[in-house]
Write a protein that holds these residues in place. Structure first.
Motif, PDB file in Angstrom:
ATOM      1  N   LEU A  16       0.852  -1.186   0.000  1.00 29.36           N
ATOM      2  CA  LEU A  16       0.000   0.000   0.000  1.00 29.36           C
ATOM      3  C   LEU A  16       0.887   1.234   0.000  1.00 29.36           C
ATOM      4  N   VAL A  17       0.602   2.172  -0.898  1.00 27.56           N
ATOM      5  CA  VAL A  17       1.347   3.432  -0.980  1.00 27.56           C
ATOM      6  C   VAL A  17       0.357   4.582  -0.897  1.00 27.56           C
ATOM      7  N   THR A  18       0.497   5.433   0.115  1.00 28.03           N
ATOM      8  CA  THR A  18      -0.364   6.613   0.184  1.00 28.03           C
ATOM      9  C   THR A  18       0.214   7.705  -0.718  1.00 28.03           C
ATOM     10  N   ALA A  19      -0.681   8.543  -1.244  1.00 33.06           N
ATOM     11  CA  ALA A  19      -0.296   9.564  -2.226  1.00 33.06           C
ATOM     12  C   ALA A  19       0.544   8.926  -3.327  1.00 33.06           C
ATOM     13  N   GLY A  20       0.007   7.844  -3.894  1.00 34.45           N
ATOM     14  CA  GLY A  20       0.764   7.048  -4.845  1.00 34.45           C
ATOM     15  C   GLY A  20       0.478   7.319  -6.301  1.00 34.45           C
ATOM     16  N   ALA A  21      -0.199   8.414  -6.614  1.00 32.27           N
ATOM     17  CA  ALA A  21      -0.552   8.686  -8.008  1.00 32.27           C
ATOM     18  C   ALA A  21       0.371   9.683  -8.687  1.00 32.27           C
ATOM     19  N   ASN A  22       1.262  10.298  -7.917  1.00 27.75           N
ATOM     20  CA  ASN A  22       2.160  11.317  -8.464  1.00 27.75           C
ATOM     21  C   ASN A  22       3.525  11.226  -7.789  1.00 27.75           C
ATOM     22  N   GLY A  23       4.525  11.820  -8.420  1.00 25.84           N
ATOM     23  CA  GLY A  23       5.806  12.062  -7.788  1.00 25.84           C
ATOM     24  C   GLY A  23       6.468  10.843  -7.187  1.00 25.84           C
ATOM     25  N   ILE A  24       6.996  11.002  -5.972  1.00 26.55           N
ATOM     26  CA  ILE A  24       7.700   9.926  -5.288  1.00 26.55           C
ATOM     27  C   ILE A  24       6.789   8.724  -5.089  1.00 26.55           C
ATOM     28  N   ARG A 177       9.212  -4.242  11.014  1.00 24.63           N
ATOM     29  CA  ARG A 177      10.266  -3.243  10.862  1.00 24.63           C
ATOM     30  C   ARG A 177       9.650  -1.899  10.470  1.00 24.63           C
ATOM     31  N   VAL A 178      10.249  -0.834  10.978  1.00 17.93           N
ATOM     32  CA  VAL A 178       9.769   0.520  10.683  1.00 17.93           C
ATOM     33  C   VAL A 178      10.984   1.392  10.379  1.00 17.93           C
ATOM     34  N   ASN A 179      10.977   2.019   9.228  1.00 17.45           N
ATOM     35  CA  ASN A 179      12.068   2.915   8.829  1.00 17.45           C
ATOM     36  C   ASN A 179      11.506   4.185   8.213  1.00 17.45           C
ATOM     37  N   ALA A 180      12.322   5.227   8.227  1.00 16.13           N
ATOM     38  CA  ALA A 180      11.982   6.476   7.540  1.00 16.13           C
ATOM     39  C   ALA A 180      12.976   6.699   6.411  1.00 16.13           C
ATOM     40  N   ILE A 181      12.472   7.166   5.281  1.00 21.11           N
ATOM     41  CA  ILE A 181      13.325   7.618   4.181  1.00 21.11           C
ATOM     42  C   ILE A 181      13.272   9.141   4.155  1.00 21.11           C
ATOM     43  N   LEU A 182      14.435   9.759   4.091  1.00 19.30           N
ATOM     44  CA  LEU A 182      14.546  11.211   4.117  1.00 19.30           C
ATOM     45  C   LEU A 182      15.047  11.708   2.758  1.00 19.30           C
ATOM     46  N   PRO A 183      14.137  11.992   1.830  1.00 20.59           N
ATOM     47  CA  PRO A 183      14.577  12.517   0.536  1.00 20.59           C
ATOM     48  C   PRO A 183      15.189  13.904   0.688  1.00 20.59           C
ATOM     49  N   GLY A 184      16.088  14.222  -0.224  1.00 19.60           N
ATOM     50  CA  GLY A 184      16.643  15.568  -0.279  1.00 19.60           C
ATOM     51  C   GLY A 184      15.868  16.415  -1.259  1.00 19.60           C
ATOM     52  N   ILE A 185      16.569  17.095  -2.129  1.00 17.17           N
ATOM     53  CA  ILE A 185      15.921  17.938  -3.144  1.00 17.17           C
ATOM     54  C   ILE A 185      15.554  17.028  -4.306  1.00 17.17           C
ATOM     55  N   VAL A 186      14.292  16.671  -4.395  1.00 16.26           N
ATOM     56  CA  VAL A 186      13.828  15.697  -5.381  1.00 16.26           C
ATOM     57  C   VAL A 186      13.274  16.438  -6.598  1.00 16.26           C
ATOM     58  N   ARG A 187      13.794  16.120  -7.743  1.00 17.84           N
ATOM     59  CA  ARG A 187      13.362  16.781  -8.972  1.00 17.84           C
ATOM     60  C   ARG A 187      11.860  16.569  -9.207  1.00 17.84           C
ATOM     61  N   GLY A 188      11.154  17.651  -9.535  1.00 14.71           N
ATOM     62  CA  GLY A 188       9.733  17.529  -9.819  1.00 14.71           C
ATOM     63  C   GLY A 188       8.987  18.811  -9.510  1.00 14.71           C
ATOM     64  N   PRO A 189       7.685  18.843  -9.782  1.00 15.37           N
ATOM     65  CA  PRO A 189       6.890  20.071  -9.624  1.00 15.37           C
ATOM     66  C   PRO A 189       6.877  20.618  -8.197  1.00 15.37           C
ATOM     67  N   ARG A 190       6.914  19.717  -7.180  1.00 15.47           N
ATOM     68  CA  ARG A 190       6.827  20.220  -5.814  1.00 15.47           C
ATOM     69  C   ARG A 190       8.039  21.070  -5.463  1.00 15.47           C
ATOM     70  N   ILE A 191       9.242  20.603  -5.777  1.00 15.79           N
ATOM     71  CA  ILE A 191      10.436  21.380  -5.424  1.00 15.79           C
ATOM     72  C   ILE A 191      10.507  22.658  -6.242  1.00 15.79           C
ATOM     73  N   GLU A 192       9.985  22.620  -7.466  1.00 15.76           N
ATOM     74  CA  GLU A 192       9.964  23.834  -8.281  1.00 15.76           C
ATOM     75  C   GLU A 192       9.124  24.915  -7.603  1.00 15.76           C
ATOM     76  N   LYS A 193       7.986  24.506  -7.034  1.00 17.81           N
ATOM     77  CA  LYS A 193       7.128  25.476  -6.337  1.00 17.81           C
ATOM     78  C   LYS A 193       7.810  25.986  -5.073  1.00 17.81           C
ATOM     79  N   VAL A 194       8.494  25.101  -4.348  1.00 14.60           N
ATOM     80  CA  VAL A 194       9.201  25.514  -3.130  1.00 14.60           C
ATOM     81  C   VAL A 194      10.296  26.520  -3.470  1.00 14.60           C
TER      82      VAL A 194
END
Length: 257
Positions: A16-24, A177-194
């Motif tokens: 299961l992936v939440t917010a799985g229709a775009n981007g990451i 198991r529980v882990n976090a992934i910490l993306p950096g500056i990820v190419r795409g529309p969201r970072i462009e807006k930021v």
């Protein structure tokens, strides 16, 4: 099993992936499907959901709404259970000074980015106990660094890291198991807006703001959504079986924000 074989997830994982229709989220969903997993996603973007790759099932759901999350899990368990849950839903939040942010905007960012992850984890835990599965929470390098003018976002992502480490301690004895992934500056529309918003706040051009951001990355480049997906696949593979409670940056080494 050889070391090379241990780097690939076993076929047939129920994901299961939440917010799985775009981007990451979409990159992660596609990667799991290509690895032979059965994948269900949720998103609020109905147009993007309508053009998902064949075979990926979906639910229209907003993780800030409890009723939506309940319905999401009712539909996702049609996979027969869950082996991997990717807690990916999040928003950028405002770009503003702390005295300029209103209560509603602050609360909205926290409710999606942190409370939304709680709502998903709350429903996922019993299913992951059954499968001795994996919960992956998407945080950000802003969950390990300060981020001026982005305080709601950074606070929520530091919270995600705390949630991750606490759940790893709580659920680990039951095989989850529980882990976090910490993306950096990820190419795409969201970072462009930021970048656009921060440039406006600073009174500089987009290009200047982008170069200033990249100057804080030791490899001087953005990462791709597929880089995040690759980490998610590794953590779900046999080779990741003893990795839990970690906040793993995939960021080309962001040194400051």
């Amino acid at each position: 099993m050889s070391v090379v074989e241990s780097l690939s997830p076993r076929p047939g994982l129920r994901v299961l992936v939440t917010a799985g229709a775009n981007g990451i989220g979409l990159a992660i969903a596609r990667a799991f499907q290509e690895a032979g997993a059965r994948v269900h996603v949720c998103d609020i973007d109905t147009q993007a959901l309508a053009v998902l790759p064949d075979g990926i099932t979906h639910t229209v759901a907003d993780v800030s709404r409890e009723a939506d999350v309940v319905r999401l899990f009712q539909e996702a368990v049609r996979l027969g259970g869950l082996d991997v849950v990717v807690n990916n839903a999040g928003i950028a939040g405002p770009t503003a000074g702390i005295d300029e942010i209103d209560d509603k905007t602050w609360a909205h960012t926290i409710d999606i980015n942190l409370n939304g992850q709680y709502r998903v984890a709350h429903r996922a835990a019993p299913l992951l106990r059954d499968s001795q599965g994996l919960l992956l929470n998407l945080a950000s390098v802003a969950g390990r660094l300060g981020f001026a003018y982005r305080t709601p976002y950074a606070a929520s992502k530091w919270g995600v890291v705390g949630l991750t480490k606490s759940l790893a301690c709580e659920l680990g004895p039951e095989g989850v198991r529980v882990n976090a992934i910490l993306p950096g500056i990820v190419r795409g529309p969201r970072i462009e807006k930021v970048i656009e918003d921060r440039a406006a706040k600073r009174g500089i051009s987009y290009a200047e703001m982008e170069q200033e951001n990249l100057a804080k990355v030791s490899m001087r480049r953005m990462v791709e959504p597929t880089d995040i997906a690759a980490m998610a696949l590794f953590l779900s593979a046999p080779g990741g079986a003893n990795i839990s409670g970690q906040a793993l940056s995939v960021c080309a080494n962001v040194e400051s924000l």
